[in-house]
Scaffold this motif. Sequence first.
Motif, short mmCIF file in Angstrom:
data_model
loop_
_atom_site.label_atom_id
_atom_site.label_comp_id
_atom_site.label_asym_id
_atom_site.label_seq_id
_atom_site.Cartn_x
_atom_site.Cartn_y
_atom_site.Cartn_z
N GLY A 70 13.12 -0.21 0.02
CA GLY A 70 14.56 -0.14 -0.07
C GLY A 70 15.16 -0.32 1.31
N PHE A 71 16.47 -0.56 1.38
CA PHE A 71 17.13 -0.77 2.67
C PHE A 71 18.32 0.18 2.78
CE2 PHE A 71 15.61 -4.97 1.21
CZ PHE A 71 14.66 -5.21 2.18
N ARG A 72 18.44 0.83 3.92
CA ARG A 72 19.58 1.69 4.21
C ARG A 72 20.06 1.30 5.59
NH1 ARG A 72 18.00 7.46 2.75
NH2 ARG A 72 17.98 6.45 0.71
N VAL A 73 21.29 0.76 5.72
CA VAL A 73 21.70 0.12 6.96
C VAL A 73 23.08 0.59 7.41
CG1 VAL A 73 20.31 -1.91 6.42
CG2 VAL A 73 22.72 -1.92 5.86
N LEU A 74 23.30 0.50 8.71
CA LEU A 74 24.59 0.84 9.30
C LEU A 74 25.45 -0.39 9.54
CD1 LEU A 74 23.39 3.35 12.09
CD2 LEU A 74 24.26 3.91 9.81
N ASN A 75 24.87 -1.58 9.40
CA ASN A 75 25.52 -2.78 9.89
C ASN A 75 25.14 -3.97 9.02
OD1 ASN A 75 26.10 -5.14 11.68
ND2 ASN A 75 26.57 -3.54 13.16
N GLY A 76 26.10 -4.86 8.78
CA GLY A 76 25.82 -6.05 8.00
C GLY A 76 25.74 -7.32 8.82
N ASP A 114 0.82 -1.22 0.00
CA ASP A 114 0.00 0.00 0.00
C ASP A 114 0.85 1.27 0.00
OD1 ASP A 114 -2.22 -1.67 0.21
OD2 ASP A 114 -2.19 -1.60 2.41
N LEU A 115 2.17 1.12 0.12
CA LEU A 115 3.06 2.29 0.25
C LEU A 115 3.83 2.51 -1.05
CD1 LEU A 115 4.44 1.43 3.81
CD2 LEU A 115 2.45 2.84 3.23
N GLN A 116 4.36 3.72 -1.20
CA GLN A 116 5.04 4.09 -2.44
C GLN A 116 6.56 4.19 -2.22
OE1 GLN A 116 3.14 7.22 -4.82
NE2 GLN A 116 1.42 7.16 -3.37
N SER A 117 7.24 3.08 -2.41
CA SER A 117 8.70 2.99 -2.41
C SER A 117 9.37 3.59 -1.17
CB SER A 117 9.26 3.66 -3.67
OG SER A 117 8.71 3.10 -4.83
N LEU A 148 21.36 -6.25 -0.80
CA LEU A 148 20.37 -5.40 -1.45
C LEU A 148 20.35 -3.99 -0.88
CD1 LEU A 148 17.46 -8.01 -1.24
CD2 LEU A 148 18.91 -7.56 -3.24
N ALA A 149 21.17 -3.75 0.14
CA ALA A 149 21.05 -2.52 0.92
C ALA A 149 22.07 -1.46 0.53
CB ALA A 149 21.21 -2.84 2.41
N SER A 164 15.99 -8.93 13.78
CA SER A 164 14.57 -8.96 13.45
C SER A 164 14.20 -10.18 12.62
CB SER A 164 14.19 -7.70 12.69
OG SER A 164 12.85 -7.79 12.23
N PRO A 165 13.14 -10.89 13.01
CA PRO A 165 12.65 -11.98 12.16
C PRO A 165 11.92 -11.46 10.93
CG PRO A 165 11.22 -11.70 14.07
CD PRO A 165 12.39 -10.77 14.27
N THR A 166 11.62 -10.17 10.87
CA THR A 166 10.86 -9.62 9.75
C THR A 166 11.72 -9.32 8.53
OG1 THR A 166 11.11 -7.35 10.58
CG2 THR A 166 9.17 -8.57 11.31
N LEU A 167 13.06 -9.26 8.70
CA LEU A 167 13.93 -8.89 7.58
C LEU A 167 14.14 -10.09 6.64
CD1 LEU A 167 16.73 -6.66 9.12
CD2 LEU A 167 14.81 -5.96 7.70
N LYS A 168 13.64 -9.93 5.42
CA LYS A 168 13.77 -10.99 4.42
C LYS A 168 14.02 -10.34 3.06
CE LYS A 168 10.57 -13.95 6.98
NZ LYS A 168 9.24 -14.61 6.99
N PRO A 169 14.77 -11.01 2.18
CA PRO A 169 15.08 -10.42 0.87
C PRO A 169 13.85 -10.03 0.06
CG PRO A 169 16.47 -12.32 1.29
CD PRO A 169 15.45 -12.29 2.39
N GLU A 170 12.75 -10.79 0.21
CA GLU A 170 11.56 -10.49 -0.59
C GLU A 170 10.92 -9.15 -0.25
OE1 GLU A 170 10.42 -14.00 2.21
OE2 GLU A 170 12.17 -13.30 1.08
N LEU A 171 11.33 -8.54 0.87
CA LEU A 171 10.82 -7.20 1.19
C LEU A 171 11.26 -6.17 0.15
CD1 LEU A 171 11.31 -6.89 5.07
CD2 LEU A 171 9.32 -7.65 3.79
N ALA A 172 12.31 -6.49 -0.60
CA ALA A 172 12.80 -5.56 -1.63
C ALA A 172 11.76 -5.29 -2.71
CB ALA A 172 14.08 -6.12 -2.25
N LEU A 173 10.70 -6.10 -2.77
CA LEU A 173 9.61 -5.83 -3.71
C LEU A 173 8.93 -4.50 -3.41
CD1 LEU A 173 7.94 -9.36 -3.91
CD2 LEU A 173 9.21 -8.20 -5.73
N HIS A 174 8.90 -4.13 -2.12
CA HIS A 174 8.17 -2.92 -1.72
C HIS A 174 9.04 -1.90 -1.00
CE1 HIS A 174 4.60 -5.08 -2.86
NE2 HIS A 174 4.80 -6.01 -1.96
#
Length: 430
Positions: free
Chosen positions: A69-75, A44-47, A85-86, A57-67
């Motif tokens: 982007g990722f910006r992270v401080l740590n790998g 429902d959100l726009q990019s 992907l980040a 987090s158990p919520t972080l999965k590669p398929e989230l990239a469909l909706h």
Amino acid sequence: MHKYASLTQLRFAEHVRPHDVIGWPQGPGEPLALTEALVAQGADLQSPVLFFGLSSSPTLKPELALHFGFRVLNGAGTNRRVSALAEIIPCHVSTVPALLRSGDLRVDVALIQVKPLSTGGFTLGVIADFTHALIGAARVVIAVVNPKLPVTRGDALVDSEDIDILVESDDRIIDMPDPEPSAVEHAVAEQVAMLIPDRATVQLGIGTLPAAVASALSNHRELGVHSGVVSDVLVDLVERGVVTNAHKGCDQGHTVTGGLFGTQRLRDFAERSGVVDMRSVEYTHHIGVMAKLAQFHTINSAIEIDLSGQANSEIAGDRYLGAVGGQVDFVRGGMASPGGRSIIAVPSMTPDGKHSRIVASLQGRPVTTARSDVDVIVTEYGAAHLRGCSLRERARRLIAIAHPDQREALDRAVHASRADAATVAARAIV
């Protein structure tokens, strides 16, 4: 402040604009109910872009990239699932609040979890680090009430005015139990412990090596703790009488930290004991504060270290698995403390036994900690004291603590490098 009776009433599309950056606190500070609802409503959100530091987090999965982007401080942690992907932001943790306030690190929507206090306002419970700066930078702050958070104060306190939307309610907190160290990591930790005197102040992070170091310190006395984060091993050290915080030089009698990265045992201890001070990274990682600590010994790790003492703590092979994090902050802080030391500790080989962690060259991989900052490097084979040493002496000392099977190849690399340098010099003379 607008209140929703339940999470089911929250619609992120009403608050998130196109291409907004949505951020939340690190580790156990993540409000699981909000991040799960956000992911469920992603279509429902726009990019939007998700911003976070170290995550479990158990919520972080590669398929989230469909909706998203990722910006992270740590790998590290579960960030590894999406790090390829980040957008990776290499920065010292101590600078994150200023980057957020200036807008150089953009955050439009902040998601947090809080517990109401009987005296008014709220506590973040398990996190302080750069969360206040995250809240201050955001256009919209959405908070979920979590009654299971411990009551902590200091920089964990949040005013009601800081929250735009408050929703009820979720009692889950991400647990981060201490992992079991390997036999090699225990051997490295024994070498580290020999460098730390009684009454020193120590910085311990999270992971297998810090857990091993904590175990190796079990016969020490009257230590203090000042750290970016602490785990359940803190409780062990206090209960054994190892940590008293009686001789820190400042913050006497108190453990200072920015995050409780452990289990319910640690959270109960922090609330019950009243001796854990939650502070932001602008305090925990401030060199002026660390310079006041007595015999501050900082303990960090790395992915690999070259023969000049440069440490890469970010990339293994072609994968971003680590971070700049607070390593350089603490390296410099240990050196600034009277009687302090900076220790970077690594097993001599990778876990699969195929590659040396002490290498002739980083070969273009990042220099997280510069050779001009490094102090002591430790493996299971001993400690290499590099402060004040020439490049030639550094190489000799580092080869001496490399795995025995790797020392001959490292020595050959040194001689080849010197021969090449001599050839270049001779040509220059001619």
